[in-house]
Design an enzyme around this catalytic site. Structure first.
Site, PDB file in Angstrom:
ATOM      1  N   GLY A   9       0.811  -1.200   0.000  1.00  0.00           N
ATOM      2  CA  GLY A   9       0.000   0.000   0.000  1.00  0.00           C
ATOM      3  C   GLY A   9       0.848   1.255   0.000  1.00  0.00           C
ATOM      4  N   ASP A  10       0.198   2.369   0.342  1.00  0.00           N
ATOM      5  CA  ASP A  10       0.805   3.699   0.328  1.00  0.00           C
ATOM      6  C   ASP A  10       0.679   4.287   1.722  1.00  0.00           C
ATOM      7  OD1 ASP A  10       1.475   6.354   0.035  1.00  0.00           O
ATOM      8  OD2 ASP A  10      -0.014   6.805  -1.502  1.00  0.00           O
ATOM      9  N   PHE A  11       1.819   4.547   2.395  1.00  0.00           N
ATOM     10  CA  PHE A  11       1.721   4.998   3.784  1.00  0.00           C
ATOM     11  C   PHE A  11       1.201   6.420   3.920  1.00  0.00           C
ATOM     12  CE2 PHE A  11       6.668   5.031   3.538  1.00  0.00           C
ATOM     13  CZ  PHE A  11       6.712   6.255   2.884  1.00  0.00           C
ATOM     14  N   HIS A  43      13.463  10.599   7.256  1.00  0.00           N
ATOM     15  CA  HIS A  43      14.486  11.496   6.688  1.00  0.00           C
ATOM     16  C   HIS A  43      14.321  11.655   5.171  1.00  0.00           C
ATOM     17  CE1 HIS A  43      17.921   8.418   5.592  1.00  0.00           C
ATOM     18  NE2 HIS A  43      16.753   8.029   5.126  1.00  0.00           N
TER      19      HIS A  43
END
Length: 343
Positions: free
Chosen positions: A233-235, A253
């Site tokens: 998925g996409d965080f 970072h």
């Protein structure tokens, strides 16, 4: 008082020191050549004559010998007899099969990222990403369009993670957690180490779809895949629920403050009130203390328009996303486990 005493016995004079700094890329580019050609792998069974190395790598033997001679002068390879080279402990780290191999790092740092550093002045003048200026697109967009560069990147991150996972697992106690969600966990090196050290713990590896398949192979090889769930998925959109610890290792970072808060916010929404957030990053010290993170901070500027941060800066991010800083646990290699709890 003599000049030698003023500088300290054995110290290089300032011009020599500065010249060494100026020419540092000579070494990094020579390392790139050796890594790209797989020289260390060809030396795995013992010394090999440079003529044979050149034949195996389709290179010009006299030129290859000059590169290996120069690297041997700084401890990478050794010339055991005229024109014949062997491995050293540093060269072992350039072998593909060495645990924690740094071969992919040597390649990654000296290709597109090296070219982006050539535009550091653009970043300093504008605050913009040098990589975008050089390549006309963002770094992660570039990786999505260049599968070989993406493969090298993921191998490099796995190699670097192997350098620190032992210290992280030895330093921080993960045993209280029943389920650990590794957000953006790459090929799963850190999660595998945590699960090996904590037999009662289960893991969730959350990554992009094209990374998850390779991560499964790695965790099967590590013998812990039976205690791990793989989710893609996409965080920025959501992260898996059900964990009582959420790990972000070398993720924040990569992003500016706004997008860091977005990632952290998704973790907070998925996390129970008793959960903990564990951020593994280089935490910048104050003052002139030498520290790798101060240079990696510039690398993040050039590559992604992001940054390394102090503990106070992490706490500011945490509070914007519903957390607060609990403690910073340093590890011997340099990165720290920055622990945060919901508020």
């Amino acid at each position: 008082m003599s000049e030698e005493v003023e500088m300290g016995a054995g110290a290089s004079p300032p011009p020599a020191t500065l010249l060494q700094m100026m020419t540092g890329y000579w070494v990094s580019q020579a390392l790139h050549v050796a890594a790209k050609l797989g020289i260390a792998d060809l030396l795995a069974d013992g010394p090999v004559d440079c003529e044979d190395l050149a034949a195996a790598t389709d290179t010009h033997a006299p030129s290859l010998q000059r590169v290996l001679r120069a690297l041997a002068s700084v401890g990478v390879f050794t010339e055991v007899s005229p024109g014949s080279f062997a491995l050293t402990p540093l060269a072992e780290l350039l072998r593909t099969e060495t645990p924690g191999s740094m071969r992919a790092l040597a390649i990654m740092y000296a290709e597109e990222q090296y070219r982006a550093w050539g535009e550091l002045l653009h970043s300093v003048r504008t605050g913009e990403m040098a990589f975008d200026h050089q390549f006309g697109m963002g770094y992660f967009e570039y990786l999505a369009q260049h599968p070989e560069a993406d493969r090298v990147f993921n191998e490099a991150m796995t190699g670097w993670t192997h350098q620190l996972v032992g210290a992280v697992v030895d330093t921080y106690d993960f045993s209280p957690f029943k389920t650990i969600v590794d957000v953006g966990g790459g090929y799963g090196a850190l999660l595998a180490a945590i699960l090996r050290s904590n037999p009662g713990t289960r893991g969730v590896l959350f990554e992009q779809p094209h990374v998850v398949a390779s991560a499964e192979e790695q965790l099967v090889a590590a013998g812990v895949a039976d205690r791990c769930t793989f989710v893609s998925g996409d965080f920025f959109a959501a992260v898996p629920t059900g964990g009582d610890a959420y790990v972000l290792s070398q993720i924040l970072h990569d992003w500016d403050d706004e997008r860091c808060v977005a990632i952290l916010g998704q973790c907070r929404r998925a996390m129970p009130d008793h959960g903990k957030l564990l951020v593994v990053e280089l935490v910048l010290p104050e003052g002139d203390e030498p520290f790798l993170g101060k240079w990696l901070d510039l690398h993040m500027l050039v590559l992604l328009g992001s940054r390394e941060r102090t503990a106070a800066e992490y706490d500011t991010l945490f509070r914007a996303a519903g957390f607060k800083l609990a403690r910073v646990v340093p590890t011997p290699p340099g990165p720290s486990v920055v622990e945060a709890v919901p508020v």
